[in-house]
Design an enzyme around this catalytic site. Structure first.
Site, PDB file in Angstrom:
ATOM      1  N   HIS A   1       0.899  -1.277  -0.179  1.00 43.32           N
ATOM      2  CA  HIS A   1       0.208   0.148   0.078  1.00 43.32           C
ATOM      3  C   HIS A   1       0.805   1.346   0.061  1.00 43.32           C
ATOM      4  O   HIS A   1       0.878   2.017   1.044  1.00 43.32           O
ATOM      5  CB  HIS A   1      -0.896   0.197   1.198  1.00 43.32           C
ATOM      6  CG  HIS A   1      -2.168   0.744   1.018  1.00 43.32           C
ATOM      7  ND1 HIS A   1      -2.298   1.980   1.055  1.00 43.32           N
ATOM      8  CD2 HIS A   1      -3.486   0.417   0.858  1.00 43.32           C
ATOM      9  CE1 HIS A   1      -3.705   2.360   0.613  1.00 43.32           C
ATOM     10  NE2 HIS A   1      -4.204   1.220   0.666  1.00 43.32           N
TER      11      HIS A   1
ATOM     12  N   ASP B   1      -3.598   6.867  -2.400  1.00 43.76           N
ATOM     13  CA  ASP B   1      -4.917   6.560  -3.121  1.00 43.76           C
ATOM     14  C   ASP B   1      -4.361   5.913  -4.392  1.00 43.76           C
ATOM     15  O   ASP B   1      -3.179   6.102  -4.872  1.00 43.76           O
ATOM     16  CB  ASP B   1      -5.578   7.829  -3.698  1.00 43.76           C
ATOM     17  CG  ASP B   1      -6.840   7.356  -4.233  1.00 43.76           C
ATOM     18  OD1 ASP B   1      -7.401   6.246  -4.068  1.00 43.76           O
ATOM     19  OD2 ASP B   1      -7.276   8.370  -5.010  1.00 43.76           O
TER      20      ASP B   1
ATOM     21  N   TYR C   1     -12.559 -11.526  -5.055  1.00 45.90           N
ATOM     22  CA  TYR C   1     -11.220 -11.084  -5.339  1.00 45.90           C
ATOM     23  C   TYR C   1     -10.652 -10.398  -4.022  1.00 45.90           C
ATOM     24  O   TYR C   1      -9.428 -10.853  -3.375  1.00 45.90           O
ATOM     25  CB  TYR C   1     -11.365  -9.869  -6.344  1.00 45.90           C
ATOM     26  CG  TYR C   1     -10.299  -8.690  -6.647  1.00 45.90           C
ATOM     27  CD1 TYR C   1      -9.442  -9.198  -7.047  1.00 45.90           C
ATOM     28  CD2 TYR C   1     -10.324  -7.630  -5.901  1.00 45.90           C
ATOM     29  CE1 TYR C   1      -8.202  -8.180  -7.121  1.00 45.90           C
ATOM     30  CE2 TYR C   1      -9.270  -6.783  -6.053  1.00 45.90           C
ATOM     31  CZ  TYR C   1      -8.139  -6.886  -6.495  1.00 45.90           C
ATOM     32  OH  TYR C   1      -7.040  -6.022  -6.629  1.00 45.90           O
ATOM     33  N   TYR C   2     -11.553  -9.620  -3.363  1.00 45.94           N
ATOM     34  CA  TYR C   2     -11.082  -8.964  -1.748  1.00 45.94           C
ATOM     35  C   TYR C   2     -10.883 -10.198  -0.881  1.00 45.94           C
ATOM     36  O   TYR C   2     -10.059 -10.219   0.018  1.00 45.94           O
ATOM     37  CB  TYR C   2     -12.010  -7.907  -1.397  1.00 45.94           C
ATOM     38  CG  TYR C   2     -12.247  -6.644  -2.266  1.00 45.94           C
ATOM     39  CD1 TYR C   2     -11.070  -6.075  -2.295  1.00 45.94           C
ATOM     40  CD2 TYR C   2     -13.376  -6.294  -2.818  1.00 45.94           C
ATOM     41  CE1 TYR C   2     -11.041  -4.578  -2.965  1.00 45.94           C
ATOM     42  CE2 TYR C   2     -13.234  -4.765  -3.636  1.00 45.94           C
ATOM     43  CZ  TYR C   2     -12.010  -4.362  -3.626  1.00 45.94           C
ATOM     44  OH  TYR C   2     -12.023  -3.199  -4.186  1.00 45.94           O
TER      45      TYR C   2
END
Length: 104
Positions: free
Chosen positions: A32, A36, A68-69
């Site tokens: 991450h 964004d 997917y998540y």
């Protein structure tokens, strides 16, 4: 990010392309690195890897978004990317079949 690139360049080198692309995607999202756009960037990396090898780009369709998540969450919490790799493989097959139906 440096560790991700080392894995990509050395540890994952002998893996099947789809597996390698899925791992790159999943590990990038886990890091991450941006405020964004991490998911979009990860999907671009996934498709870039696939397209470099001659595969069509994949689309994570809305109807499998929860899968997917869930598969990414499982991979990130357990280190088991099996379900996520299967999802990417299935999506790649669907894209390939679509492209072949258009040109065939």
């Amino acid at each position: 990010m440096e560790n991700l690139i080392e894995h990509y360049n050395f540890k994952w080198l002998g893996l099947h392309l789809i597996e390698r692309a899925a791992l790159l995607h999943g590990e990038f999202v886990k890091i991450h690195p941006f405020v964004d756009g991490n998911g979009r960037t990860a999907r671009l990396l996934l498709n870039f890897e696939l397209m470099k090898a001659g595969f069509p780009p994949v689309i994570i369709k809305k109807d499998i978004r929860s899968e997917y998540y869930d598969s990414l969450d499982l991979a990130h919490t357990t280190g088991d990317y099996g379900n996520f790799i299967k999802l990417v493989t299935r999506s790649t097959e669907e894209s390939l079949n679509l492209w072949l139906s258009v040109v065939g």
